[in-house]
Scaffold this motif. Sequence first.
Motif, PDB file in Angstrom:
ATOM      1  N   ARG A   1       0.824  -1.211   0.000  1.00  0.00           N
ATOM      2  CA  ARG A   1       0.000   0.000   0.000  1.00  0.00           C
ATOM      3  C   ARG A   1       0.856   1.259   0.000  1.00  0.00           C
ATOM      4  NH1 ARG A   1      -2.398  -0.804   6.104  1.00  0.00           N
ATOM      5  NH2 ARG A   1      -0.529  -0.252   7.289  1.00  0.00           N
ATOM      6  N   PRO A   2       0.352   2.333  -0.594  1.00  0.00           N
ATOM      7  CA  PRO A   2       1.058   3.615  -0.491  1.00  0.00           C
ATOM      8  C   PRO A   2       1.021   4.123   0.938  1.00  0.00           C
ATOM      9  CG  PRO A   2      -1.010   3.864  -1.693  1.00  0.00           C
ATOM     10  CD  PRO A   2      -0.869   2.420  -1.384  1.00  0.00           C
ATOM     11  N   CYS A   3       2.079   4.818   1.329  1.00  0.00           N
ATOM     12  CA  CYS A   3       2.159   5.386   2.681  1.00  0.00           C
ATOM     13  C   CYS A   3       2.772   6.772   2.547  1.00  0.00           C
ATOM     14  CB  CYS A   3       3.016   4.493   3.580  1.00  0.00           C
ATOM     15  SG  CYS A   3       3.091   5.014   5.302  1.00  0.00           S
ATOM     16  N   ALA A   4       2.011   7.782   2.834  1.00  0.00           N
ATOM     17  CA  ALA A   4       2.433   9.158   2.574  1.00  0.00           C
ATOM     18  C   ALA A   4       3.574   9.604   3.475  1.00  0.00           C
ATOM     19  CB  ALA A   4       1.237  10.100   2.746  1.00  0.00           C
ATOM     20  N   ALA A   5       3.651   9.046   4.690  1.00  0.00           N
ATOM     21  CA  ALA A   5       4.679   9.480   5.634  1.00  0.00           C
ATOM     22  C   ALA A   5       4.908   8.384   6.659  1.00  0.00           C
ATOM     23  CB  ALA A   5       4.255  10.771   6.337  1.00  0.00           C
ATOM     24  N   LEU A   6       6.117   8.359   7.226  1.00  0.00           N
ATOM     25  CA  LEU A   6       6.412   7.355   8.246  1.00  0.00           C
ATOM     26  C   LEU A   6       5.523   7.508   9.473  1.00  0.00           C
ATOM     27  CD1 LEU A   6      10.319   7.069   8.194  1.00  0.00           C
ATOM     28  CD2 LEU A   6       8.652   5.326   7.554  1.00  0.00           C
ATOM     29  N   THR A   7       5.026   8.688   9.718  1.00  0.00           N
ATOM     30  CA  THR A   7       4.132   8.885  10.858  1.00  0.00           C
ATOM     31  C   THR A   7       2.844   8.088  10.724  1.00  0.00           C
ATOM     32  OG1 THR A   7       3.294  10.882   9.778  1.00  0.00           O
ATOM     33  CG2 THR A   7       5.026  11.159  11.446  1.00  0.00           C
ATOM     34  N   GLU A   8       2.554   7.586   9.514  1.00  0.00           N
ATOM     35  CA  GLU A   8       1.379   6.751   9.287  1.00  0.00           C
ATOM     36  C   GLU A   8       1.745   5.284   9.088  1.00  0.00           C
ATOM     37  OE1 GLU A   8      -1.709   7.888   9.541  1.00  0.00           O
ATOM     38  OE2 GLU A   8      -0.747   9.784  10.120  1.00  0.00           O
ATOM     39  N   ALA A   9       3.012   4.948   9.278  1.00  0.00           N
ATOM     40  CA  ALA A   9       3.511   3.619   8.909  1.00  0.00           C
ATOM     41  C   ALA A   9       3.399   2.621  10.051  1.00  0.00           C
ATOM     42  CB  ALA A   9       4.960   3.716   8.458  1.00  0.00           C
ATOM     43  N   GLU A  10       2.951   1.429   9.701  1.00  0.00           N
ATOM     44  CA  GLU A  10       2.969   0.278  10.610  1.00  0.00           C
ATOM     45  C   GLU A  10       4.302  -0.443  10.416  1.00  0.00           C
ATOM     46  OE1 GLU A  10       0.801  -0.505  12.848  1.00  0.00           O
ATOM     47  OE2 GLU A  10      -0.995   0.634  12.299  1.00  0.00           O
ATOM     48  N   LEU A  11       5.070  -0.558  11.497  1.00  0.00           N
ATOM     49  CA  LEU A  11       6.392  -1.166  11.469  1.00  0.00           C
ATOM     50  C   LEU A  11       6.339  -2.556  12.082  1.00  0.00           C
ATOM     51  CD1 LEU A  11       9.574  -1.048  11.300  1.00  0.00           C
ATOM     52  CD2 LEU A  11       9.486  -0.008  13.589  1.00  0.00           C
ATOM     53  N   GLY A  12       6.973  -3.519  11.435  1.00  0.00           N
ATOM     54  CA  GLY A  12       7.073  -4.868  11.971  1.00  0.00           C
ATOM     55  C   GLY A  12       8.523  -5.260  12.188  1.00  0.00           C
ATOM     56  N   CYS A  13       8.761  -6.064  13.216  1.00  0.00           N
ATOM     57  CA  CYS A  13      10.102  -6.571  13.507  1.00  0.00           C
ATOM     58  C   CYS A  13       9.953  -7.835  14.350  1.00  0.00           C
ATOM     59  CB  CYS A  13      10.923  -5.528  14.264  1.00  0.00           C
ATOM     60  SG  CYS A  13      12.595  -6.072  14.679  1.00  0.00           S
ATOM     61  N   THR A  14      10.848  -8.792  14.142  1.00  0.00           N
ATOM     62  CA  THR A  14      10.741 -10.047  14.883  1.00  0.00           C
ATOM     63  C   THR A  14      10.924  -9.829  16.372  1.00  0.00           C
ATOM     64  OG1 THR A  14      11.466 -11.357  12.996  1.00  0.00           O
ATOM     65  CG2 THR A  14      11.754 -12.338  15.171  1.00  0.00           C
ATOM     66  N   ALA A  15      12.029  -9.184  16.770  1.00  0.00           N
ATOM     67  CA  ALA A  15      12.313  -8.950  18.190  1.00  0.00           C
ATOM     68  C   ALA A  15      13.476  -7.983  18.310  1.00  0.00           C
ATOM     69  CB  ALA A  15      12.657 -10.266  18.897  1.00  0.00           C
ATOM     70  N   PRO A  16      13.575  -7.248  19.406  1.00  0.00           N
ATOM     71  CA  PRO A  16      14.700  -6.316  19.566  1.00  0.00           C
ATOM     72  C   PRO A  16      16.054  -7.014  19.553  1.00  0.00           C
ATOM     73  CG  PRO A  16      12.985  -5.874  21.195  1.00  0.00           C
ATOM     74  CD  PRO A  16      12.623  -7.160  20.520  1.00  0.00           C
ATOM     75  N   ASP A  17      16.113  -8.259  20.032  1.00  0.00           N
ATOM     76  CA  ASP A  17      17.411  -8.923  20.127  1.00  0.00           C
ATOM     77  C   ASP A  17      17.910  -9.463  18.787  1.00  0.00           C
ATOM     78  OD1 ASP A  17      15.733 -11.087  19.811  1.00  0.00           O
ATOM     79  OD2 ASP A  17      16.213 -12.029  21.738  1.00  0.00           O
ATOM     80  N   ILE A  18      17.190  -9.182  17.694  1.00  0.00           N
ATOM     81  CA  ILE A  18      17.684  -9.568  16.383  1.00  0.00           C
ATOM     82  C   ILE A  18      18.806  -8.639  15.914  1.00  0.00           C
ATOM     83  CG2 ILE A  18      16.151  -8.192  14.903  1.00  0.00           C
ATOM     84  CD1 ILE A  18      15.785 -10.717  13.182  1.00  0.00           C
ATOM     85  N   PHE A  19      18.966  -7.496  16.588  1.00  0.00           N
ATOM     86  CA  PHE A  19      19.940  -6.505  16.155  1.00  0.00           C
ATOM     87  C   PHE A  19      21.269  -6.657  16.881  1.00  0.00           C
ATOM     88  CE2 PHE A  19      15.751  -4.483  15.634  1.00  0.00           C
ATOM     89  CZ  PHE A  19      15.783  -4.292  14.258  1.00  0.00           C
ATOM     90  N   ALA A  20      22.352  -6.398  16.140  1.00  0.00           N
ATOM     91  CA  ALA A  20      23.652  -6.219  16.780  1.00  0.00           C
ATOM     92  C   ALA A  20      23.623  -4.915  17.569  1.00  0.00           C
ATOM     93  CB  ALA A  20      24.752  -6.184  15.725  1.00  0.00           C
ATOM     94  N   ALA A  21      24.485  -4.800  18.559  1.00  0.00           N
ATOM     95  CA  ALA A  21      24.454  -3.646  19.457  1.00  0.00           C
ATOM     96  C   ALA A  21      24.570  -2.331  18.700  1.00  0.00           C
ATOM     97  CB  ALA A  21      25.577  -3.766  20.483  1.00  0.00           C
ATOM     98  N   GLU A  22      25.410  -2.309  17.650  1.00  0.00           N
ATOM     99  CA  GLU A  22      25.621  -1.069  16.923  1.00  0.00           C
ATOM    100  C   GLU A  22      24.452  -0.699  16.019  1.00  0.00           C
ATOM    101  OE1 GLU A  22      27.648  -4.428  14.610  1.00  0.00           O
ATOM    102  OE2 GLU A  22      27.410  -3.800  16.706  1.00  0.00           O
ATOM    103  N   GLN A  23      23.497  -1.601  15.851  1.00  0.00           N
ATOM    104  CA  GLN A  23      22.340  -1.325  15.005  1.00  0.00           C
ATOM    105  C   GLN A  23      21.150  -0.758  15.778  1.00  0.00           C
ATOM    106  OE1 GLN A  23      21.898  -5.364  13.513  1.00  0.00           O
ATOM    107  NE2 GLN A  23      22.654  -4.745  11.504  1.00  0.00           N
ATOM    108  N   LEU A  24      21.165  -0.893  17.084  1.00  0.00           N
ATOM    109  CA  LEU A  24      19.979  -0.567  17.869  1.00  0.00           C
ATOM    110  C   LEU A  24      19.596   0.909  17.792  1.00  0.00           C
ATOM    111  CD1 LEU A  24      20.361  -2.777  21.064  1.00  0.00           C
ATOM    112  CD2 LEU A  24      18.435  -2.776  19.463  1.00  0.00           C
ATOM    113  N   ALA A  25      20.580   1.786  17.793  1.00  0.00           N
ATOM    114  CA  ALA A  25      20.259   3.214  17.786  1.00  0.00           C
ATOM    115  C   ALA A  25      19.525   3.594  16.499  1.00  0.00           C
ATOM    116  CB  ALA A  25      21.529   4.040  17.939  1.00  0.00           C
TER     117      ALA A  25
END
Length: 257
Positions: A144-168
């Motif tokens: 679907r089109p999304c005009a701005a990130l403020t309207e975006a639904e974000l999905g992610c498996t889990a916070p621990d999927i990221f390396a430490a330097e990626q979290l920020a």
Amino acid sequence: MAPELVAAAEEAADIAGRFIMPFFRSGLVVDGKADASPVTEADRGAEIKLREFLAARFPEHGIWGEEFGADRADAEWVWLLDPIDGTRAFITGRPLFTTLISLMHRGRPVLGIIDQPATRERWMGVAGQRTRFSGPFGGVVGARPCAALTEAELGCTAPDIFAAEQLAGFERLRGACKRATWGGDAYGYGLVALGSLDVVCEGTLKPWDWAALQPVVAGAGGCLTDWAGRELGFESGGDVVALGDPALLPEVVSLLA
């Protein structure tokens, strides 16, 4: 894309599903791999079935699977296999795991299947073609089109999927989006292709984790890149972002940098 390749990929997904489903919610034994991620008899057995089938059908092709490694990974055509993506969901009885089957041609994904055997949902992506979806609950392919990130639904498996330097970088993106939903593994990328999610952002993915996703997302009108907006290939790192609306990519890349 040769019809026999597409047909073989679909047959392979059927083979994997038939093997995996008797283990679902069965109390099977769970082992730990060297990286502490879980693995089961269902993961290993399904990959063996897939490798046997594809090696017999295409002996000149390479095969690279999560559980048993690479065989001729330098071949022109290479099948990438993740028999159960989302093993944590599988072992806890949640039908959000998937089987991922992809075909790489000279290092780039040209075919991908996301298959959920419990819910009988399947996404098939072929380079240059519209993604196909089948399932009993409805759903129409089309990011679907999304005009701005403020309207975006974000999905992610889990916070621990990221390396430490990626979290920020991820937290900056998360803060810019309307809402974040956790869980789903590869299933979330199928939801981008159905226009239910706008963004999926993850890190530390291996080629067998993302290769099947790219044709599915692209064939629905979205894009799948690394965090710098570059095309994914064997040489890529594990940072992956999927967008239903590619127009958001410059802003997302800026936030993740």
